[in-house]
Design an enzyme around this catalytic site. Sequence first.
Site, PDB file in Angstrom:
ATOM      1  N   ARG A   1       0.846  -1.191   0.000  1.00  9.38           N
ATOM      2  CA  ARG A   1       0.000   0.000   0.000  1.00  9.38           C
ATOM      3  C   ARG A   1       0.884   1.244   0.000  1.00  9.38           C
ATOM      4  O   ARG A   1       1.857   1.326   0.744  1.00  9.38           O
ATOM      5  CB  ARG A   1      -0.929   0.017   1.215  1.00  9.38           C
ATOM      6  CG  ARG A   1      -2.044  -1.024   1.188  1.00  9.38           C
ATOM      7  CD  ARG A   1      -3.092  -0.656   0.134  1.00  9.38           C
ATOM      8  NE  ARG A   1      -4.249  -1.522   0.186  1.00  9.38           N
ATOM      9  CZ  ARG A   1      -4.405  -2.623  -0.537  1.00  9.38           C
ATOM     10  NH1 ARG A   1      -3.447  -3.000  -1.367  1.00  9.38           N
ATOM     11  NH2 ARG A   1      -5.510  -3.343  -0.446  1.00  9.38           N
TER      12      ARG A   1
ATOM     13  N   GLU B   1      -2.912   7.443  -4.394  1.00  9.87           N
ATOM     14  CA  GLU B   1      -3.327   6.939  -5.703  1.00  9.87           C
ATOM     15  C   GLU B   1      -4.797   7.301  -5.971  1.00  9.87           C
ATOM     16  O   GLU B   1      -5.618   7.297  -5.058  1.00  9.87           O
ATOM     17  CB  GLU B   1      -3.186   5.409  -5.735  1.00  9.87           C
ATOM     18  CG  GLU B   1      -1.765   4.904  -5.697  1.00  9.87           C
ATOM     19  CD  GLU B   1      -1.700   3.373  -5.647  1.00  9.87           C
ATOM     20  OE1 GLU B   1      -2.749   2.721  -5.855  1.00  9.87           O
ATOM     21  OE2 GLU B   1      -0.628   2.835  -5.385  1.00  9.87           O
TER      22      GLU B   1
ATOM     23  N   HIS C   1       0.657   0.006  -9.488  1.00  5.69           N
ATOM     24  CA  HIS C   1      -0.104  -0.878  -8.601  1.00  5.69           C
ATOM     25  C   HIS C   1      -0.570  -2.125  -9.357  1.00  5.69           C
ATOM     26  O   HIS C   1      -1.747  -2.495  -9.314  1.00  5.69           O
ATOM     27  CB  HIS C   1      -1.300  -0.132  -7.998  1.00  5.69           C
ATOM     28  CG  HIS C   1      -1.814  -0.767  -6.735  1.00  5.69           C
ATOM     29  ND1 HIS C   1      -2.447  -0.030  -5.746  1.00  5.69           N
ATOM     30  CD2 HIS C   1      -1.803  -2.044  -6.285  1.00  5.69           C
ATOM     31  CE1 HIS C   1      -2.800  -0.836  -4.760  1.00  5.69           C
ATOM     32  NE2 HIS C   1      -2.421  -2.059  -5.072  1.00  5.69           N
TER      33      HIS C   1
END
EC number: 1.1.1.290
Length: 376
Positions: free
Chosen positions: A207, A236, A253
Amino acid sequence: MRVLADENMPFVQELFGEWAEVITRPGRQLQAADLHDIDALLVRSVTHVNEALLSDARRLSFVGTATIGCDHIDTHLLQQRGIVFASAPGCNKVAVGDYVLAALLRIATHKNWQLKDKTLAVVGAGNTGSEVARRAEGLGMRVWRCDPPRADAGASGLVDYAQALTADVISFHVPITHEGPYATHHLLNAQHIARLNEHQVLINACRGDTWDNQTLLARQQGEKPLTLVMDVWEHEPRLLAELVPHVLIATPHIAGYSLEGKARGTFALYRALCQHIGQPERHSLSDLLPPPGVRAVSLQAAPEQHRLEQLVRLVYDIELDDRRFRRGLASGHAGFFDQLRKEYAERRELGSLLLSDGWVDARLGFKTLASAADNH
């Protein structure tokens, strides 16, 4: 039955379409009105399932996330409303293992390292962290596992966070939490960043908010920058663009975005929803996957490190993802991050490639004749 799914989830029509009306939407753009007459909601990590999203969800009886982490789901709210919840623990751990392995081999080339001489610390020794540790051990690296919650629960063989931060390579695999004794928000903070030496490598494939990106930028702009691999970013899909030129490998990601990993996530929710409504399962995971582009390679000897990198790139080229990310950022298109994820090319796992027995450590993730026989 009406099923609403994130448009980036594969195989939803194949799995659910026989007995449900399947509707797909961009996961980050879902709104309360979209759930007005929906019975089951299938999401990924970009959708925050909370009071606001469920305010008009009068028929909803099932929520599933095709991810390992559940920090984007208000599970307490679902429990209050009597909504069944399912997740997909471990669904993309193999893909993340592939990603980190590819990154380690790229780092080794960049730094002229022999990985067998190096130490890797895995911060977060759950499903994904354990897979990454396995790959590093297959490379001959010395591996330290760091997991304070497990250590406090009595688990053995773990190092503390201070020791983990002294490893040659530090790879983060923790959920994002903001409160309590094990909070992971800015787990890598200004104090830690200042103490790291310029020879160390940091990898983040969990994360983005676990790292203080602004402080990292200041460090990278100084005289002794670190070597960084970043698949995830604070805030993000917006990100600190100034940091990207100071990162060795930058991706949007997608560490867990193998076709097999995404299929496992969707299939886990298929099984859970079938059980919830009493629907018999009519599909298997193997039914969903097409044959790989390259099926097998015959080796005549154990590959050296540079040959192993070539084998990995035959299945997954991490540098291609890096180049696409940088081109997307340079385009100035505000939605490039999500567009790259939506249009991500089909990526197979290393286990889709069959290698001749005996030459490659099984922990690296490739399939051998022996492992193929074991699976049957």
